[in-house]
Design an enzyme around this catalytic site. Structure first.
Site, mmCIF file in Angstrom:
data_model
loop_
_atom_site.group_PDB
_atom_site.id
_atom_site.type_symbol
_atom_site.label_atom_id
_atom_site.label_comp_id
_atom_site.label_asym_id
_atom_site.label_seq_id
_atom_site.Cartn_x
_atom_site.Cartn_y
_atom_site.Cartn_z
ATOM 1 N N CYS A 1 0.783 -1.240 0.000
ATOM 2 C CA CYS A 1 0.000 0.000 0.000
ATOM 3 C C CYS A 1 0.813 1.287 0.000
ATOM 4 O O CYS A 1 0.773 2.068 -0.949
ATOM 5 C CB CYS A 1 -0.939 0.023 1.208
ATOM 6 S SG CYS A 1 -2.048 -1.390 1.331
ATOM 7 N N HIS B 1 -2.364 7.131 3.882
ATOM 8 C CA HIS B 1 -1.349 6.102 4.120
ATOM 9 C C HIS B 1 0.083 6.533 3.824
ATOM 10 O O HIS B 1 0.945 5.699 3.545
ATOM 11 C CB HIS B 1 -1.685 4.829 3.333
ATOM 12 C CG HIS B 1 -1.496 3.591 4.165
ATOM 13 N ND1 HIS B 1 -1.249 2.352 3.619
ATOM 14 C CD2 HIS B 1 -1.525 3.412 5.512
ATOM 15 C CE1 HIS B 1 -1.135 1.454 4.588
ATOM 16 N NE2 HIS B 1 -1.292 2.084 5.749
#
Length: 443
Positions: free
Chosen positions: A79, A142
């Site tokens: 990610c 993120h």
């Protein structure tokens, strides 16, 4: 057409379209830009790529009206590094989203991570701001959750979403629940104000994210100012979720329900662009951050089609992603592709970290897309391929300037105990004292 010729043509088409978009900005026409980034969605999850249940009619239509990229790759099969690369245009080793701990394999940004995106990295919204774009991120960031790392400090004008994955629930004593932000202020936490029912999989988050995007698009349509929307929804990341209207609808279980709802969201956004007369003025790109997480499959993970392995690996299943470009009047119609399923490879897909620098594994993806049969190191084909790859690698290493690694250190004290805005909600929590350690990455 040979596979090599097809790949070269595809790269030329990608470069051509990117140049067209940039040239339009330089010439003052400034098309709107929407990036739809899925989370852990695999190459084999779309009907246009051969998913047998055919539950993505809107994405399939988007591909038919635009351009489908069957050979599109992410910069990293995890990610955070993938997202950092997408927004900076630089490899994770250059932008700092890597670790030198242990073997320096995969790393991301959990709550306890100390680092994040560096201040000297230039992100896409910062570049677009110079061309008078208004930018919004909806969904998962993120790239760091501490002050200095959040979206509004890196070029985005608006944000609705979270800095981390929606893991939980936590007891807010040993570990806090993840906050949800509206711009620079926390407006609640996952599993509290923003519910996710782990037992049933029900959550309204995708619908909330969709509405936030539609409000932004409509607002920008009235101002006639170019916009950049980064729609980073995460329903297909375990624990997967879907709203009540989509639960139980898919033949593929809960993961399929999440895919169906995201597909619906794509259709609604493209439909809104058409109704507002913005379709021919908006470049839309759909893809995923990395391959499907097979460790979570089948109920909590997707499909990478015929390709080997998935998320957290650099085999095709981890790196090759679904991708569609849509820009009516500018991008010609694309075509689909369908392959047969692949299988595990004995002696290749191991659970050990092995050094392959001196003798890399090489596959001919033209006739072996599932990476089942490594080319023999003694064959002329292997030697020819190695001779072509080696100078490219040497050139890369010669000019590589690694960024300062941001994913080495962890500390429980830096978790989301007291995000900005928690005072107004009486949601501030007391964290432990700072005791940093070198993060352990067992992937």
């Amino acid at each position: 057409m040979s596979v090599d010729h097809f790949k070269k043509l595809l790269l030329l088409l990608i470069a051509y379209k990117c140049c067209r978009c940039l040239e339009a900005i330089k010439n003052g026409t400034t098309p709107n830009i929407i990036i739809m980034l899925m989370d852990d969605m695999g190459w084999g999850d779309l009907g246009v790529f051969g998913q047998p249940s055919k539950e993505t009619p809107n994405l399939d239509r988007m591909a038919a009206e635009g351009m489908l990229f069957p050979n599109f790759y992410t910069a990293n099969p995890l990610c955070s590094p993938s997202r950092a690369a997408l927004l900076t245009g630089r490899l994770p080793v250059r932008n700092g989203f890597y670790t030198t701990n242990g073997h320096g394999r995969n790393a991301y940004t959990p709550q306890e991570i100390v680092g994040g995106i560096a201040q000297d990295e230039v992100l896409l919204p910062e570049m677009l701001r110079k061309a008078s774009y208004v930018s919004k991120i909806v969904g998962k960031w993120h790239l760091g959750h501490r002050p200095g790392f959040l979206p509004l400090e890196h070029g985005f004008d608006e944000w609705f979403g979270s800095p981390n994955c929606h893991f939980g629930p936590y007891n807010n004593s040993d570990r806090p629940n993840i906050p949800v932000y509206k711009n620079s202020q926390m407006v609640g936490r996952y599993y509290e104000e923003f519910g996710i029912n782990l037992k049933t999989g029900e959550s309204n988050l995708t619908q909330i994210y969709l509405e936030e995007s539609l409000v932004f698009i409509r607002s920008q349509a009235t101002t006639h100012q170019p916009f950049f929307l980064y729609w980073a929804v995460d329903a297909t990341h375990a624990p997967v979720y879907a709203s009540k209207g989509f639960l139980g609808k898919s033949q593929r279980g809960r993961y399929g329900d999440a895919v169906m709802e995201l597909d619906h969201g794509v259709g609604v956004i493209l439909g809104e662009l058409r109704s507002l007369g913005l379709a021919e003025d908006t470049f839309v790109f759909f893809t995923s951050d990395n391959g499907a997480a097979l460790i979570s499959a089948p109920m909590q993970g997707g499909s990478n089609g015929p390709f080997l392995c998935g998320k957290q690996t650099t085999f095709e299943g981890g790196m090759r992603e679904p991708a569609i470009a849509w820009w009516p009047g500018h991008i010609p119609a694309g075509t689909g592709i369908n392959f047969c399923p692949g299988e595990e490879v004995v002696g290749v897909t191991t659970h050990e970290q092995k050094e392959h620098t001196m003798q890399p594994l090489i596959f001919n993806l033209g006739w072996d897309p599932g990476e089942k049969y490594p080319i023999s190191v003694l064959s002329p084909e292997y030697q020819t391929a190695l001779q072509q790859i080696t100078p490219v690698l040497e050139q890369h290493q010669k000019h590589l300037l690694p960024g300062v690694p941001q994913l080495n250190m962890c500390d429980l004290a830096v978790m989301n105990w007291a995000p900005p805005g928690c005072e107004k909600l009486a949601k501030c929590l007391k964290g432990p004292k700072s005791e940093p350690w070198k993060c352990h990455w067992p992937h």
